[in-house]
Scaffold this motif. Structure first.
Motif, PDB file in Angstrom:
ATOM      1  N   UNK A  40      72.445  52.706 127.283  1.00 26.84           N
ATOM      2  CA  UNK A  40      71.056  52.343 127.002  1.00 26.84           C
ATOM      3  C   UNK A  40      70.151  53.561 126.992  1.00 26.84           C
ATOM      4  N   UNK A  43      69.670  55.373 123.638  1.00 30.40           N
ATOM      5  CA  UNK A  43      69.012  54.755 122.492  1.00 30.40           C
ATOM      6  C   UNK A  43      67.602  55.323 122.325  1.00 30.40           C
ATOM      7  N   UNK A  44      67.168  55.399 121.069  1.00 29.82           N
ATOM      8  CA  UNK A  44      65.781  55.789 120.829  1.00 29.82           C
ATOM      9  C   UNK A  44      64.890  54.673 121.339  1.00 29.82           C
ATOM     10  N   UNK A  45      63.811  55.099 122.009  1.00 34.39           N
ATOM     11  CA  UNK A  45      62.975  54.073 122.617  1.00 34.39           C
ATOM     12  C   UNK A  45      62.278  53.244 121.545  1.00 34.39           C
ATOM     13  N   UNK A  46      61.955  53.873 120.427  1.00 33.77           N
ATOM     14  CA  UNK A  46      61.312  53.115 119.350  1.00 33.77           C
ATOM     15  C   UNK A  46      62.269  53.085 118.163  1.00 33.77           C
ATOM     16  N   UNK A  47      62.455  51.936 117.610  1.00 31.79           N
ATOM     17  CA  UNK A  47      63.345  51.813 116.463  1.00 31.79           C
ATOM     18  C   UNK A  47      62.773  52.605 115.294  1.00 31.79           C
ATOM     19  N   UNK A  48      63.644  53.368 114.636  1.00 34.45           N
ATOM     20  CA  UNK A  48      63.204  54.175 113.487  1.00 34.45           C
ATOM     21  C   UNK A  48      62.550  53.269 112.453  1.00 34.45           C
ATOM     22  N   UNK A  49      61.350  53.622 112.073  1.00 34.40           N
ATOM     23  CA  UNK A  49      60.641  52.741 111.151  1.00 34.40           C
ATOM     24  C   UNK A  49      60.699  53.260 109.725  1.00 34.40           C
ATOM     25  N   UNK A  53      65.235  53.406 102.218  1.00 31.78           N
ATOM     26  CA  UNK A  53      66.405  53.833 101.446  1.00 31.78           C
ATOM     27  C   UNK A  53      66.188  55.134 100.682  1.00 31.78           C
TER      28      UNK A  53
END
Lengths: 63, 798
Positions: A40, A43-49, A53
């Motif tokens: 855990x 993991x990046x704390x914020x999901x890549x936004x 593509x």
């Protein structure tokens, strides 16, 4: 020789504190799952936004 | 280059399975609609990092069906599942069997990105559970479960959710171990001056140390060691002496003799030995529980039971209800392949009920309207209404599986070696103590009590108690490494005595998965879809192959479904008679190549075509059977005699090859072997030989998917490892010798220590050396010996 009695009482107190800490951590469930936390934390704390593509397509040829 | 070339080697982007029919999306291949849907959901939520952490992290996901989790929203049911509930905050724990990698953790912990109603989610990888906190005002429990299912992590919601007691006891064992270890270390420290003979001059210091030792030992006796004392009391109440009695006697003798010595200032006591003993004993227990934990059968039988069922409301609507709330007179609806939750009366039409879980008999029983249907039966065919006859309780449901049908009839034959040894041991110790007592009473009455306590102290069979868990645990582990998962240690003992092995054919000797299926004939898609529907009702391996071969299933009402063992299945679908089965059953007369199995299809008595199925014999199985030699007694197959030719190449001449065997014949054959005095091991796929597996002394279910659990079996073996079966048998046989050698070592140490005790020379120092050494040597001997034997046995075996 009375210094030994003092030292021993100190060492025993410290040992009991450590035992107490262990019992507490055990009871609070810190040893229930020893695998997930190790993953855990990576993991990046914020999901890549912004990774849509187009950018990923651009990055790939560079490799 | 044509696209089909690529197709041949394409694997699903989501689950990594080979694609037969490709669904393309964003230039990524998917093997099925289900996998594609999961990708779509993740893609639209910017969660595709899932695929970066681990390639093909998904599990093959069937397209989400409408067996939704709606019933979870019923207050009674959600109250059972939720761990916390308030109007704006609730949490629940879900068991998700498909959790297996880093990606799984990542996705499940990012559930809040998929739905705003989820506040937080935390995965416990070891237990395969996810703890979800959510806002019930935004999202309901049923929707959360549906959300998990929609991304390929369908939670398994069962009665098991109700017993949350298990991990508790486990934790207390570790606490006991910690306290014993802590005391052991410190007592040793305070005993050091005594070992080295220093500080003889300063008596106050020696006294302080001694009293500190007593203080440290009190919790060891009354907390860490309490289980042994309780077990001893219990065994007295049951008038049965087991291993705990001499242990408890030893512990008490050690503690009180030491306390007496210290109080009267006659000696330093044996508290270092005492705490060490408890510490080692608990390590043995902990090791045992760890072994069982890691090998715990994935699926408990209670997980088969439904939690809720649809009941007809007073206003004529079907509403989900917890099965415990069913009362006599309720009308419930059971769908295909669902379990009957309680004894009831069939209300409409007729139904086929498969009681194989309860009785081990695979042939479905036909029930007519008005007939009684029993709990635990599984419905085959179209949905029916049932009138509830009896309310139900979990204990009742569980007792169903614990019923005699699933008990090993001859369980009592296998008295545990350890109990037998303990009983003899206890009597010997008591005898020695008595003789010594008499001797010392005559020669030197003053030290009689000291000697008796010494004898009881050193006789404490700590090493004896450790030998069994470590030997059996190591064997279970070694077998587990080779993908044979046994139910418990008793099975290891039983496996060691096997002298006859009986095999099932399909799925065991031959592959149970991925056969070559060819369709010959002219069946259109709609007909194929109906065949898939029908074959889904049957548990016969050939039916399953056909079922898996066809992609789409139809959903039409099925009437008058009938499965005729050894022949095939028959049903009325939309006014047409479908027959699927053997050549004779469907009326096919042409001569076909004998090396394959065939499933014929006729519609309204007109042959429409057939499936040619070539199952491959598993790799290296022939070598294994040669090594088994005379032990391999028989092959029992439900298939046609035509398979005899290829099979006779694999088996010895002495092996009986029987074909056209019904599940009942198989059971009878095992029974016959046992009547002749053989200890029989049945190896089958657990589908149409549950009865035989149950009857055999050891029943091993061979499966290519270890999620399958047959209540009748004693162990699950992965199909690819069946070529090692003979070596596994040898290992279990060796384990009995290892266990006995462990006992011998422990007796040897006990004999030495006893000779000290009897002669009145047992000083604390001697005890402090002998006791840990005996424990450690027994533990290391049994662990290493099993490892070594396993390494030898499995060398060069693939």
């Amino acid at each position: 020789m009375s210094i030994i009695a003092l030292l021993i009482s100190i060492s025993l107190t410290i040992a009991v504190i450590f035992l107490g800490v262990f019992l507490w951590s055990m009871k609070s469930g810190q040893y229930d799952d020893t695998y997930t936390p190790s993953v855990r934390m990576l993991f990046d704390s914020e999901v890549k936004r912004g990774v849509d593509k187009e950018t990923s397509a651009k990055q790939e040829p560079k490799k | 280059m044509t696209r089909t070339d690529v197709v041949a080697e394409t694997t699903c982007f989501h689950c990594g399975a080979a694609c037969e029919e490709i669904h393309w999306r964003d230039d990524k291949p998917f093997c099925c609609k289900g996998c594609e849907t999961v990708y779509e959901i993740l893609d639209s939520n910017n969660l595709c990092e899932y695929y970066d952490l681990n390639s093909t992290p998904g599990t093959k996901t069937p397209a989400i069906t409408d067996t939704s989790y709606g019933y979870l929203d019923e207050p009674e049911i959600s109250a059972k599942v939720l761990t916390f509930n308030s109007p704006s905050f609730a949490s629940a724990d879900f068991f998700i069997p498909s959790v297996h990698c880093v990606s799984c953790i990542w996705l499940l912990e990012n559930l809040s990105k998929l739905n705003r109603g989820v506040v937080d989610s935390k995965v416990n990888f070891a237990k395969k559970t996810v703890h979800v906190d959510f806002n019930p005002a935004v999202i309901s429990l049923g929707t959360v479960a549906g959300l998990l299912a929609s991304v390929g992590y369908a939670p398994r919601i069962t009665l098991e959710q109700e017993k949350k007691v298990k991990p508790r006891t486990d934790r207390s064992l570790v606490l006991k171990l910690a306290i014993a270890g802590f005391a052991f270390g410190n007592v040793m420290l305070f005993s050091f001056p005594e070992y080295l003979g220093i500080d003889q001059a300063d008596h106050t210091l020696t006294r302080i140390f001694a009293w500190l030792n007593v203080a440290l030992s009190v919790p060891v006796l009354f907390y860490s060691g309490i289980d042994y004392l309780r077990a001893a009391v219990r065994s007295f109440q049951q008038k049965q002496i087991n291993i705990d009695v001499p242990i408890a006697a030893g512990l008490l003798a050690l503690f009180f003799r030491s306390a007496y010595d210290i109080a009267t200032a006659t000696g330093p006591g044996y508290l270092d030995s005492f705490t060490g003993l408890v510490f080692f004993l608990l390590i043995g227990r902990w090791f045992q529980s760890k072994t069982y934990e890691s090998l715990a059968f994935d699926r408990d039988y209670t997980s088969y039971f439904p939690l809720a069922v649809h009941r007809l409301d007073s206003d004529g609507e079907w509403k989900p209800v917890v099965i415990y709330h069913l009362v006599k007179g309720d009308t419930i609806r059971i769908r295909n392949l669902e379990l009957v939750p309680t004894d009831s009366i069939l209300l409409d039409g007729s139904a086929y009920i498969d009681y194989s879980f309860v009785t081990g008999e695979a042939k479905p029983v036909k029930a007519k309207s008005g007939d009684k249907v029993f709990a635990g039966g599984r419905l085959i065919g179209t949905a029916v209404s049932l009138g509830v006859e009896k309310s139900t309780s979990q204990s009742q449901l569980t007792s169903l599986w614990n019923s005699d049908a699933f008990k090993k009839v001859n369980e009592s034959k296998y008295k545990k070696i350890i109990d037998r040894a303990a009983r003899n041991f206890t009597w010997v110790v008591l005898g020695i103590a008595a003789v010594t007592a008499v001797y010392w009473y005559v020669t030197e009455p003053a030290s009689m009590w000291l000697v008796i306590t010494s004898v009881l102290m050193v006789a404490c069979p700590c090493a004896l108690a450790l030998a069994a868990p470590f030997t059996m645990g190591s064997v279970l582990r070694e077998l587990g490494k080779r993908q044979l998962y046994l139910k418990n240690a008793d099975v290891v003992e039983r496996m060691g005595t096997i002298d006859a092995v009986v095999f099932d054919k399909t799925g065991t000797v031959t592959h149970g998965q991925d056969p070559d299926v060819d369709l010959i004939g002219e069946l259109d898609e709609a007909e194929l879809a109906k065949i898939k529907l029908l074959t889904g009702f049957s548990t016969h391996p050939l039916s399953r192959f056909v079922h898996d071969y066809i992609r789409k299933a139809a959903s039409v009402p099925v009437d008058d479904f009938r499965e005729l063992p050894g022949k095939g299945i028959q049903a009325h679908l939309q006014g047409k008679v479908y027959k699927i089965g053997s050549a004779a059953f469907t009326g096919f007369h042409e001569k076909l190549d004998q090396s394959a199995s065939y499933v014929f299809v006729s519609i309204d008595d007109e042959i429409k075509g057939y499936f040619m199925i070539r199952t491959m014999v598993r790799r290296n199985i022939s070598a294994m059977i040669q090594r088994l030699g005379n032990k391999c007694k028989a092959l029992l197959s439900g298939d046609h005699e035509t398979e005899k030719q290829p099979m006779s190449h694999i088996f010895n001449e002495s092996t009986t090859l029987l074909f056209n065997q019904s599940p009942h014949d198989k059971l009878a054959y095992i029974h016959e072997l046992q009547a002749k005095g053989n200890t029989v091991m049945m190896v089958g796929d657990g589908l149409n030989d549950a009865g035989a597996l149950k009857q055999a002394d050891v029943g091993i279910a061979v499966t290519d998917d270890t999620g399958v659990f047959t209540p009748a079996c004693d162990g699950i073996l992965h199909g690819s490892e069946i070529s090692k079966l003979d070596k596994m048998l040898e290992l279990t046989r060796a384990s009995a010798t290892i266990l006995k050698s462990g006992f011998a070592i422990s007796f040897f140490y006990n004999a030495i220590a006893l000779s000290f005790a009897v002669s009145g020379h047992l000083t604390p120092l001697v005890a402090a050396i002998l006791m840990p050494i005996s424990s450690i040597s027994v533990v290391s001997f049994s662990t290493l010996a099993v490892k070594l034997v396993a390494k030898r046995k499995f060398k060069n075996i693939t």
